[in-house]
Design a protein around this motif. Structure first.
Motif, PDB file in Angstrom:
ATOM      1  N   MET A   1       0.671  -1.239  -0.027  1.00 44.29           N
ATOM      2  CA  MET A   1      -0.156  -0.063  -0.040  1.00 44.29           C
ATOM      3  C   MET A   1       0.819   1.165   0.087  1.00 44.29           C
ATOM      4  SD  MET A   1      -3.119   0.873   2.656  1.00 44.29           S
ATOM      5  CE  MET A   1      -1.959   1.008   4.214  1.00 44.29           C
ATOM      6  N   ARG A   2       0.578   2.221  -0.736  1.00 42.63           N
ATOM      7  CA  ARG A   2       1.428   3.488  -0.878  1.00 42.63           C
ATOM      8  C   ARG A   2       0.599   4.572  -0.184  1.00 42.63           C
ATOM      9  NH1 ARG A   2       2.772   4.061  -6.785  1.00 42.63           N
ATOM     10  NH2 ARG A   2       4.327   2.728  -6.073  1.00 42.63           N
ATOM     11  N   LEU A   3       0.992   5.092   0.813  1.00 42.06           N
ATOM     12  CA  LEU A   3       0.568   6.316   1.463  1.00 42.06           C
ATOM     13  C   LEU A   3       1.200   7.756   0.915  1.00 42.06           C
ATOM     14  CD1 LEU A   3       0.284   5.007   5.350  1.00 42.06           C
ATOM     15  CD2 LEU A   3      -1.541   5.172   3.488  1.00 42.06           C
ATOM     16  N   VAL A   4       0.564   8.260   0.208  1.00 39.61           N
ATOM     17  CA  VAL A   4       1.366   9.569  -0.381  1.00 39.61           C
ATOM     18  C   VAL A   4       0.907  10.860   0.561  1.00 39.61           C
ATOM     19  CG1 VAL A   4       1.021  11.187  -2.209  1.00 39.61           C
ATOM     20  CG2 VAL A   4       0.669   8.667  -2.616  1.00 39.61           C
ATOM     21  N   GLY A   5       1.852  11.506   1.146  1.00 35.58           N
ATOM     22  CA  GLY A   5       1.358  12.647   1.898  1.00 35.58           C
ATOM     23  C   GLY A   5       1.380  13.717   0.965  1.00 35.58           C
ATOM     24  N   LEU A   6       0.191  14.520   1.331  1.00 37.45           N
ATOM     25  CA  LEU A   6      -0.135  15.819   0.557  1.00 37.45           C
ATOM     26  C   LEU A   6      -0.261  16.882   1.620  1.00 37.45           C
ATOM     27  CD1 LEU A   6      -0.926  17.610  -1.919  1.00 37.45           C
ATOM     28  CD2 LEU A   6      -3.368  16.677  -1.520  1.00 37.45           C
ATOM     29  N   LEU A 102      -9.993   1.912   4.228  1.00 38.60           N
ATOM     30  CA  LEU A 102      -9.794   1.901   2.533  1.00 38.60           C
ATOM     31  C   LEU A 102      -8.952   0.808   2.502  1.00 38.60           C
ATOM     32  CD1 LEU A 102      -8.834   5.597   2.272  1.00 38.60           C
ATOM     33  CD2 LEU A 102     -10.829   4.263   1.292  1.00 38.60           C
ATOM     34  N   TRP A 103      -8.073   0.376   3.611  1.00 38.61           N
ATOM     35  CA  TRP A 103      -7.169  -0.748   3.303  1.00 38.61           C
ATOM     36  C   TRP A 103      -8.219  -2.004   3.352  1.00 38.61           C
ATOM     37  CZ3 TRP A 103      -6.331  -5.283   6.405  1.00 38.61           C
ATOM     38  CH2 TRP A 103      -5.318  -6.095   5.990  1.00 38.61           C
ATOM     39  N   ILE A 104      -8.884  -2.335   4.002  1.00 40.00           N
ATOM     40  CA  ILE A 104     -10.003  -3.281   4.087  1.00 40.00           C
ATOM     41  C   ILE A 104     -10.663  -3.326   2.708  1.00 40.00           C
ATOM     42  CG2 ILE A 104     -12.216  -4.078   4.952  1.00 40.00           C
ATOM     43  CD1 ILE A 104      -9.922  -4.539   6.842  1.00 40.00           C
ATOM     44  N   LYS A 105     -10.968  -2.241   2.026  1.00 39.83           N
ATOM     45  CA  LYS A 105     -11.546  -1.976   0.818  1.00 39.83           C
ATOM     46  C   LYS A 105     -10.532  -2.335  -0.308  1.00 39.83           C
ATOM     47  CE  LYS A 105     -14.847   1.227   1.888  1.00 39.83           C
ATOM     48  NZ  LYS A 105     -15.519   2.859   1.686  1.00 39.83           N
ATOM     49  N   GLY A 106      -9.267  -2.624  -0.162  1.00 40.85           N
ATOM     50  CA  GLY A 106      -8.345  -3.103  -1.156  1.00 40.85           C
ATOM     51  C   GLY A 106      -7.738  -1.868  -1.605  1.00 40.85           C
ATOM     52  N   TYR A 204       3.541  -3.586  -1.781  1.00 35.59           N
ATOM     53  CA  TYR A 204       2.546  -4.586  -2.133  1.00 35.59           C
ATOM     54  C   TYR A 204       2.394  -5.526  -0.978  1.00 35.59           C
ATOM     55  CZ  TYR A 204       0.095  -8.365  -4.491  1.00 35.59           C
ATOM     56  OH  TYR A 204      -0.843  -9.448  -4.626  1.00 35.59           O
ATOM     57  N   ALA A 205       3.580  -5.674  -0.431  1.00 35.51           N
ATOM     58  CA  ALA A 205       3.237  -6.475   0.869  1.00 35.51           C
ATOM     59  C   ALA A 205       2.425  -5.891   2.082  1.00 35.51           C
ATOM     60  CB  ALA A 205       4.870  -6.772   1.342  1.00 35.51           C
ATOM     61  N   LEU A 206       2.361  -4.790   2.062  1.00 34.60           N
ATOM     62  CA  LEU A 206       1.633  -4.033   3.025  1.00 34.60           C
ATOM     63  C   LEU A 206       0.110  -3.966   2.593  1.00 34.60           C
ATOM     64  CD1 LEU A 206       3.941  -1.373   4.167  1.00 34.60           C
ATOM     65  CD2 LEU A 206       3.480  -3.345   5.217  1.00 34.60           C
ATOM     66  N   SER A 207      -0.438  -3.838   1.517  1.00 35.40           N
ATOM     67  CA  SER A 207      -1.659  -3.967   0.698  1.00 35.40           C
ATOM     68  C   SER A 207      -2.457  -5.193   1.420  1.00 35.40           C
ATOM     69  CB  SER A 207      -1.769  -4.057  -0.703  1.00 35.40           C
ATOM     70  OG  SER A 207      -1.306  -5.233  -1.188  1.00 35.40           O
ATOM     71  N   ARG A 208      -3.633  -5.150   1.246  1.00 31.43           N
ATOM     72  CA  ARG A 208      -4.688  -6.190   1.588  1.00 31.43           C
ATOM     73  C   ARG A 208      -4.380  -7.573   0.792  1.00 31.43           C
ATOM     74  NH1 ARG A 208     -10.698  -6.203  -0.211  1.00 31.43           N
ATOM     75  NH2 ARG A 208      -9.388  -6.761  -2.073  1.00 31.43           N
ATOM     76  N   ASP A 209      -4.271  -7.112  -0.498  1.00 35.93           N
ATOM     77  CA  ASP A 209      -3.927  -8.378  -1.215  1.00 35.93           C
ATOM     78  C   ASP A 209      -2.518  -9.070  -1.040  1.00 35.93           C
ATOM     79  OD1 ASP A 209      -6.293  -7.663  -2.374  1.00 35.93           O
ATOM     80  OD2 ASP A 209      -5.548  -7.018  -4.334  1.00 35.93           O
ATOM     81  N   GLY A 210      -1.387  -8.138  -0.899  1.00 36.99           N
ATOM     82  CA  GLY A 210      -0.298  -8.663  -0.506  1.00 36.99           C
ATOM     83  C   GLY A 210      -0.083  -9.612   0.799  1.00 36.99           C
ATOM     84  N   ILE A 211      -0.782  -9.291   1.908  1.00 34.75           N
ATOM     85  CA  ILE A 211      -0.860  -9.821   2.940  1.00 34.75           C
ATOM     86  C   ILE A 211      -1.808 -11.176   2.945  1.00 34.75           C
ATOM     87  CG2 ILE A 211      -1.973  -9.858   5.415  1.00 34.75           C
ATOM     88  CD1 ILE A 211      -1.066  -6.812   5.714  1.00 34.75           C
TER      89      ILE A 211
END
Length: 230
Positions: A1-6, A102-106, A204-211
């Protein structure tokens, strides 16, 4: 999962860039929205703020008068720091739960729109970090026009935040919003290609699909080992 800071500064046009991300289908967690939620009547944040600042900051319906509270903290650095300390744990928790949903949603790429990104050290949890920058003169003029306030008051509000030039040095990506909306859009399109690039293996490893993939692989591995045991 990519967390982009704005992040950016008051009247820098950060909301414009945030809305551009939304128009492209990226989920945005807005810290300002979270901050409003954590001080709703009866919440833990509401109780902390009322205890420290008194009932004079309340409207007739019991909600916090945000304009009055804002006037108090913008005119007193110590009270502004106090408010930030009181609400920081609630806001951080609120952001975490929004990201988790949002992570749960993928969702694989999430934009964290946080005005105090550097001040709260949350830039350490995001990559890349985008700063929406404008030159000081433009920032003052836009704030005066937006809020209908005199120049001195606009400067006080701007000076209450970390300087945009300082934030600029901490950024991975800078969007110069001093010009026209079209010029900002052109810069945004270039940024979009960077944000949309494929996830790294770590991301990717931190995303829902990756885990899920890692857990599935682990289960399959365990079953294979047990099957081959004598």
């Amino acid at each position: 999962m990519r967390l982009v800071g704005l992040t950016g500064g008051i009247a820098s046009g950060k909301s414009t860039v945030s809305n551009l991300f939304i128009s492209e289908g990226f989920p945005v967690v807005d810290a300002d929205v979270v901050a409003r939620d954590v001080v709703k009547k009866g919440t833990g944040g509401w109780k902390k703020v009322v205890k420290e600042f008194g009932n004079d900051i309340l409207l007739e319906n019991g909600e916090i008068d945000r304009a009055r509270l804002g006037h108090i903290v913008f005119s007193d650095p110590a009270k502004r720091q106090l408010l930030n300390r009181l609400l920081a744990p609630y806001i951080c928790s609120g952001i975490f739960w929004e990201v988790f949903k949002l992570w749960i949603k993928g969702s694989k790429v999430i934009i964290l729109d946080i005005p105090l990104l550097f001040e709260t050290k949350m830039d350490q949890q995001t990559s890349p970090v985008i700063v929406v920058w404008v030159d000081p003169e433009t920032q003052i003029k836009r704030l005066m026009a937006r809020d209908g306030i005199p120049e001195e008051q606009a400067k006080n509000k701007i000076n209450a935040q970390m300087a945009l030039d300082q934030k600029k040095t901490k950024a991975n990506i800078v969007i110069d919003n001093s010009g026209t909306v079209e010029e900002t859009r052109l810069q945004f399109q270039k940024v979009l290609s960077q944000i949309s690039r494929p996830l790294t293996w770590k991301e990717y490893a931190l995303s829902r699909d990756g885990i899920f993939l890692l857990l599935t692989s682990a289960v399959v591995g365990v079953l294979a080992v047990r099957k081959n045991l004598p």
